[in-house]
Structure formats: C-alpha cells, structure tokens
Design a protein around this motif. Structure first.
Motif, PDB file in Angstrom:
ATOM      1  N   HIS A 145       5.087 -14.839  11.294  1.00  0.00           N
ATOM      2  CA  HIS A 145       6.464 -14.474  11.602  1.00  0.00           C
ATOM      3  C   HIS A 145       7.412 -15.619  11.284  1.00  0.00           C
ATOM      4  O   HIS A 145       7.054 -16.795  11.366  1.00  0.00           O
ATOM      5  N   ALA A 189       0.982  -5.749   7.031  1.00  0.00           N
ATOM      6  CA  ALA A 189       0.212  -6.279   8.157  1.00  0.00           C
ATOM      7  C   ALA A 189      -0.189  -5.204   9.157  1.00  0.00           C
ATOM      8  O   ALA A 189      -0.922  -5.489  10.109  1.00  0.00           O
ATOM      9  N   GLY A 190       0.280  -3.982   8.959  1.00  0.00           N
ATOM     10  CA  GLY A 190      -0.027  -2.908   9.893  1.00  0.00           C
ATOM     11  C   GLY A 190       0.806  -2.955  11.158  1.00  0.00           C
ATOM     12  O   GLY A 190       0.451  -2.344  12.168  1.00  0.00           O
ATOM     13  N   LEU A 191       1.927  -3.673  11.109  1.00  0.00           N
ATOM     14  CA  LEU A 191       2.792  -3.805  12.286  1.00  0.00           C
ATOM     15  C   LEU A 191       3.891  -2.757  12.327  1.00  0.00           C
ATOM     16  O   LEU A 191       4.435  -2.487  13.400  1.00  0.00           O
ATOM     17  N   ASP A 192       4.262  -2.202  11.184  1.00  0.00           N
ATOM     18  CA  ASP A 192       5.301  -1.174  11.112  1.00  0.00           C
ATOM     19  C   ASP A 192       4.745   0.053  10.396  1.00  0.00           C
ATOM     20  O   ASP A 192       3.999  -0.075   9.414  1.00  0.00           O
ATOM     21  N   MET A 206      -7.479  -1.859  13.695  1.00  0.00           N
ATOM     22  CA  MET A 206      -6.374  -2.774  13.444  1.00  0.00           C
ATOM     23  C   MET A 206      -6.724  -4.220  13.792  1.00  0.00           C
ATOM     24  O   MET A 206      -6.381  -5.134  13.032  1.00  0.00           O
ATOM     25  N   ARG A 242      -6.326  -7.065  11.000  1.00  0.00           N
ATOM     26  CA  ARG A 242      -5.368  -8.155  11.228  1.00  0.00           C
ATOM     27  C   ARG A 242      -6.056  -9.507  11.365  1.00  0.00           C
ATOM     28  O   ARG A 242      -5.395 -10.540  11.231  1.00  0.00           O
ATOM     29  N   ARG A 285       5.590  -6.773   7.093  1.00  0.00           N
ATOM     30  CA  ARG A 285       5.162  -6.201   8.368  1.00  0.00           C
ATOM     31  C   ARG A 285       4.386  -4.895   8.155  1.00  0.00           C
ATOM     32  O   ARG A 285       3.411  -4.626   8.854  1.00  0.00           O
ATOM     33  N   SER A 295      10.894  -8.722   4.727  1.00  0.00           N
ATOM     34  CA  SER A 295      10.118  -8.884   5.963  1.00  0.00           C
ATOM     35  C   SER A 295       9.499  -7.564   6.397  1.00  0.00           C
ATOM     36  O   SER A 295       8.350  -7.519   6.851  1.00  0.00           O
ATOM     37  N   ARG A 300       9.705   3.095   3.368  1.00  0.00           N
ATOM     38  CA  ARG A 300      10.064   2.731   4.739  1.00  0.00           C
ATOM     39  C   ARG A 300      11.500   3.152   5.019  1.00  0.00           C
ATOM     40  O   ARG A 300      12.401   2.878   4.236  1.00  0.00           O
ATOM     41  N   TYR A 348      -0.213 -12.116   9.401  1.00  0.00           N
ATOM     42  CA  TYR A 348       1.230 -12.205   9.141  1.00  0.00           C
ATOM     43  C   TYR A 348       1.820 -13.369   9.933  1.00  0.00           C
ATOM     44  O   TYR A 348       1.650 -13.450  11.150  1.00  0.00           O
TER      45      TYR A 348
END
Length: 218
Positions: A85, A52-55, A74, A78, A49, A45, A13, A83
């Motif tokens: 937060h 979780a497929g968020l980033d 997705m 999910r 993320r 974090s 990342r 995830y």
C-alpha cells in the motif's frame, strides 16, 4: 517463451456508475519488472488492488500460474502476490513487533521470523536494531514504507505489487529500496514485480516493460 505468471483477461472496474477502466489485458512473465503508467486518477492503484484480490471486478478475470483465482484460497494467493500500500497500516507496537505479527497468520505459521534476515535488509539502508525497537507511531511516512517493504520481502512472495512504494522517501532512500527489491528478485529468477510510480526515472530504472492504462481519467 515461458508461460506468464499472471494474466488479466478483459478486466473492468466500475465505481458507482462510472467505468474507471475497461477490457484490460496484460501478462506478467517470470523474472519481469512491469510498470503500469497513466495519468493521475486513471486507476493505477485500483488495478493493483484488483490484481491483489482486494477489489472486485465488474467483468473479466485474472489467472495466476495459469489457474483462475477461484482455484486458490485468498490467503494462499495473497501470500504469493503481495500488495504494498501507499500508506501501510500497522498495529500498535514496535517495528519488530509488526514484522513478527504476520507469522501469526495461519498461512505463514510454518515460516519463522528471522531478525538476522531483516538486519541484512536494513544494512544498506543504514539502519540497525535501534530501528527495529522504534514504535511505529513515531515513524515518518518514508520509514513506514520501509517497514512495509521489509514486511513483504521477508515472506518471499512470488510477485510484488508496488504502489508508489517510495513516494514518501528521499531520493537516496528510494534508490536503496529499489536495490532491495532488485536483490529479492535476483535471489529467485521466477520472481516478478509490478510498479506504479510518478517518478519517471524510477520507472526507467525499475521496469523492463511498460503497460499504459488506456483512456483518460473522468
């Protein structure tokens, strides 16, 4: 040895021109409680993320139940890998209204909100229907984290990604939430979770294995 529920393969990342972490490999097995640790700023974090497929990742890939994430939609993924937060977001309204709204999502429309189930979760937290009637705008940080946990648990996911889920709670409430997560996991032996926490005692209580993100924050 059972097959892993989730695996990462050489994932990396980057933000702007700086690598946050590179070439991360680990596996999460059914029934496992995995802690991800590392110094503040190392990207714990961001790793959750990404899982979780968020980033987006710059390299590498993740598999769930032996399949690359590209196999799943997705929303489908999910719904199984949720995830939590550190600072959850809510719609304007009561606690119960927010718990009900997730069932309006297409992926959850075959499920039904159960107030009795939520009250069972709330009982060890010493809260009842009065808590459900409270407007979310008036919740403390710790109370907001309780609602976020309830919102996830009611959907019966396969994996919980817990990002400092009790950071805003007092010690007694934090341990009650730990008990709820343990209860959720014991109800279905295949369920697993990943924790991040700055509380070393919590990591000791709530993990079977620890993965340390290599390198130092830059």
């Amino acid at each position: 040895m059972p097959s892993p529920l989730l695996s990462t393969f050489q994932i990396s990342r980057k933000i702007e021109n700086r690598w946050i972490w590179q070439h991360i490999d680990f596996e999460l097995f059914p029934g496992e409680r995995l802690a991800i640790v590392g110094p503040s700023g190392v990207g714990k974090s961001l790793l959750l993320r990404a899982i979780a497929g968020l980033d987006a990742l710059q390299s590498g890939y993740i598999t769930y139940q032996g399949q690359p994430l590209s196999v799943f939609s997705m929303p489908e993924y999910r719904a199984q890998v949720i995830y939590l937060h550190q600072r959850p977001a809510f719609l304007e309204g009561t606690v119960e209204f927010n718990l009900q709204q997730v069932y309006r999502l297409a992926i959850h429309r075959q499920k039904v909100y159960s107030q009795s189930q939520i009250l069972q979760y709330l009982a060890p937290l010493h809260r009842d229907t009065k808590f459900l009637a409270r407007p979310v705008e008036g919740l403390s940080g710790g109370e907001a984290q309780i609602v976020a946990c309830l919102r996830a648990l009611q959907l019966s996911p396969q994996i919980l990604l817990l990002d400092e889920p009790t950071a805003s709670m007092d010690a007694a409430t934090a341990q009650e939430i730990e008990g709820l997560v343990s209860q959720w996991q014991q109800a279905e032996p295949m369920r697993a979770c990943i924790w991040t926490s700055h509380n070393s005692s919590q990591i000791e209580r709530m993990s079977d294995r620890i993965f340390t993100i290599p390198g130092e924050p830059q």
